[in-house]
Design an enzyme around this catalytic site. Structure first.
Site, PDB file in Angstrom:
ATOM      1  N   ASP A 190      47.360  41.074  32.444  1.00 22.79           N
ATOM      2  CA  ASP A 190      48.107  39.910  32.920  1.00 22.79           C
ATOM      3  C   ASP A 190      47.223  38.688  33.141  1.00 22.79           C
ATOM      4  O   ASP A 190      47.567  37.578  32.759  1.00 22.79           O
ATOM      5  CB  ASP A 190      48.873  40.258  34.209  1.00 22.79           C
ATOM      6  CG  ASP A 190      47.990  40.913  35.277  1.00 22.79           C
ATOM      7  OD1 ASP A 190      46.769  41.074  35.037  1.00 22.79           O
ATOM      8  OD2 ASP A 190      48.517  41.268  36.348  1.00 22.79           O
ATOM      9  N   GLY A 221      50.404  45.143  36.434  1.00 24.42           N
ATOM     10  CA  GLY A 221      50.635  43.712  36.210  1.00 24.42           C
ATOM     11  C   GLY A 221      51.041  43.310  34.806  1.00 24.42           C
ATOM     12  O   GLY A 221      51.780  42.348  34.618  1.00 24.42           O
ATOM     13  N   ASP A 257      51.930  40.592  40.992  1.00 18.02           N
ATOM     14  CA  ASP A 257      52.473  40.847  42.330  1.00 18.02           C
ATOM     15  C   ASP A 257      51.882  39.924  43.385  1.00 18.02           C
ATOM     16  O   ASP A 257      50.783  39.395  43.230  1.00 18.02           O
ATOM     17  CB  ASP A 257      52.172  42.284  42.738  1.00 18.02           C
ATOM     18  CG  ASP A 257      50.695  42.479  43.078  1.00 18.02           C
ATOM     19  OD1 ASP A 257      49.848  42.150  42.221  1.00 18.02           O
ATOM     20  OD2 ASP A 257      50.390  42.911  44.201  1.00 18.02           O
ATOM     21  N   ASP A 288      40.710  36.976  35.858  1.00 20.74           N
ATOM     22  CA  ASP A 288      40.334  36.265  37.085  1.00 20.74           C
ATOM     23  C   ASP A 288      38.807  36.242  37.137  1.00 20.74           C
ATOM     24  O   ASP A 288      38.165  35.440  36.457  1.00 20.74           O
ATOM     25  CB  ASP A 288      40.994  36.992  38.266  1.00 20.74           C
ATOM     26  CG  ASP A 288      40.801  36.294  39.600  1.00 20.74           C
ATOM     27  OD1 ASP A 288      40.250  35.184  39.620  1.00 20.74           O
ATOM     28  OD2 ASP A 288      41.200  36.858  40.633  1.00 20.74           O
ATOM     29  N   LYS A 325      42.381  32.376  34.837  1.00 18.73           N
ATOM     30  CA  LYS A 325      42.267  31.573  36.060  1.00 18.73           C
ATOM     31  C   LYS A 325      40.931  30.838  36.066  1.00 18.73           C
ATOM     32  O   LYS A 325      39.898  31.441  35.760  1.00 18.73           O
ATOM     33  CB  LYS A 325      42.369  32.498  37.279  1.00 18.73           C
ATOM     34  CG  LYS A 325      42.889  31.796  38.505  1.00 18.73           C
ATOM     35  CD  LYS A 325      42.800  32.681  39.733  1.00 18.73           C
ATOM     36  CE  LYS A 325      44.016  33.531  39.942  1.00 18.73           C
ATOM     37  NZ  LYS A 325      44.052  34.131  41.294  1.00 18.73           N
TER      38      LYS A 325
HETATM   39  P1  IMP Z   1      39.616  40.406  37.817  1.00 20.20           P
HETATM   40  O1  IMP Z   1      39.037  41.785  37.740  1.00 20.20           O
HETATM   41  O2  IMP Z   1      39.042  39.612  38.970  1.00 20.20           O
HETATM   42  O3  IMP Z   1      39.587  39.641  36.529  1.00 20.20           O
HETATM   43  O4  IMP Z   1      41.108  40.581  38.257  1.00 20.20           O
HETATM   44  C1  IMP Z   1      42.024  41.125  37.441  1.00 20.20           C
HETATM   45  C2  IMP Z   1      43.182  41.708  38.203  1.00 20.20           C
HETATM   46  O5  IMP Z   1      43.362  41.163  39.525  1.00 20.20           O
HETATM   47  C3  IMP Z   1      44.406  41.336  37.435  1.00 20.20           C
HETATM   48  O6  IMP Z   1      44.700  42.294  36.449  1.00 20.20           O
HETATM   49  C4  IMP Z   1      45.462  41.284  38.513  1.00 20.20           C
HETATM   50  O7  IMP Z   1      46.019  42.538  38.708  1.00 20.20           O
HETATM   51  C5  IMP Z   1      44.721  40.875  39.767  1.00 20.20           C
HETATM   52  N1  IMP Z   1      44.866  39.429  40.034  1.00 20.20           N
HETATM   53  C6  IMP Z   1      43.931  38.461  39.913  1.00 20.20           C
HETATM   54  N2  IMP Z   1      44.413  37.248  40.241  1.00 20.20           N
HETATM   55  C7  IMP Z   1      45.715  37.465  40.582  1.00 20.20           C
HETATM   56  C8  IMP Z   1      46.789  36.582  41.011  1.00 20.20           C
HETATM   57  O8  IMP Z   1      46.653  35.358  41.165  1.00 20.20           O
HETATM   58  N3  IMP Z   1      47.976  37.188  41.237  1.00 20.20           N
HETATM   59  C9  IMP Z   1      48.189  38.526  41.099  1.00 20.20           C
HETATM   60  N4  IMP Z   1      47.227  39.364  40.703  1.00 20.20           N
HETATM   61  C10 IMP Z   1      46.004  38.846  40.446  1.00 20.20           C
END
Ligand code: IMP
Length: 176
Positions: A101, A45, A160, A104, A132
């Site tokens: 990227d 990403g 993606d 979340d 986010k």
């Molecule tokens: P986290 O571990 O929940 O913070 O998520 C991180 C990873 O989830 C990011 O590096 C992205 O690859 C993927 N991700 C989270 N939200 C999105 C989104 O809205 N679109 C695409 N990929 C996302």
């Protein structure tokens, strides 16, 4: 039915903010007298974000490394604990800038930071293009953020939608 989509952040807005982030990060390194850094970007990403950002960071000795992290797979929702793969050697005693990227839930960043600390990195700072607005499952606070965004699924500029559409220059969102 195909979900409706619209542009959330244009390529021009991204370009401007990435330049600013490069300056902010360079200032931090200057202030902290850090001249030897590993930029660790997460595939896939952060591919465009990292490539653009790194060229705006001023640092005497900057190395570029990557690891692969995946939590979504081919789905549009998180698949639980992130899988992290790649060469984790050589981070001992190093200042690391983690570039991803999107922040979340924060699970991926937390998993990587824990590993880097276990390996013995000297310091870790983090930079995410997007933050986010969701409940975070981690105590990690990003050091640098490009844009705060609503809780929507976004894609483009490396992000993606079920492994597709990473090549779009703008960042899009699916309408809820
Ligand atoms: P986290 O571990 O929940 O913070 O998520 C991180 C990873 O989830 C990011 O590096 C992205 O690859 C993927 N991700 C989270 N939200 C999105 C989104 O809205 N679109 C695409 N990929 C996302």
């Amino acid at each position: 039915m195909t979900p409706k989509k619209s542009i959330l952040i244009t390529s021009e807005q991204i370009k401007k903010r990435v330049e600013e982030l490069g300056e902010e990060i360079s200032n931090m390194f200057r202030q902290e007298k850090i001249s030897d850094v590993i930029v660790l970007w997460l595939a896939e990403g952060a591919i465009f974000f990292a490539a653009d950002l790194i060229r705006h960071i001023e640092c005497e000795n900057l190395q570029i490394r990557s690891l692969k992290a995946s939590s979504y797979g081919k789905e549009l929702f998180s698949q639980g604990d992130p899988k992290i793969t790649g060469d984790e050697s050589g981070f001992e005693g190093k200042h690391v800038l983690l570039v991803d990227d999107i922040f979340d839930t924060g699970r991926t960043a937390e998993a990587i930071c824990q590993r880097l600390l276990r390996i013995g990195a000297q310091s870790i700072s983090t930079c995410f293009l997007l933050n986010k607005k969701v409940e975070k499952t981690t105590s990690i606070t990003p050091d640098f953020i490009g844009f705060d965004i609503e809780d929507a699924y976004v894609f483009g500029y490396g992000l993606d939608a079920a492994e597709a559409m990473r090549n779009l220059p703008d960042i899009w969102k699916f309408e809820k």
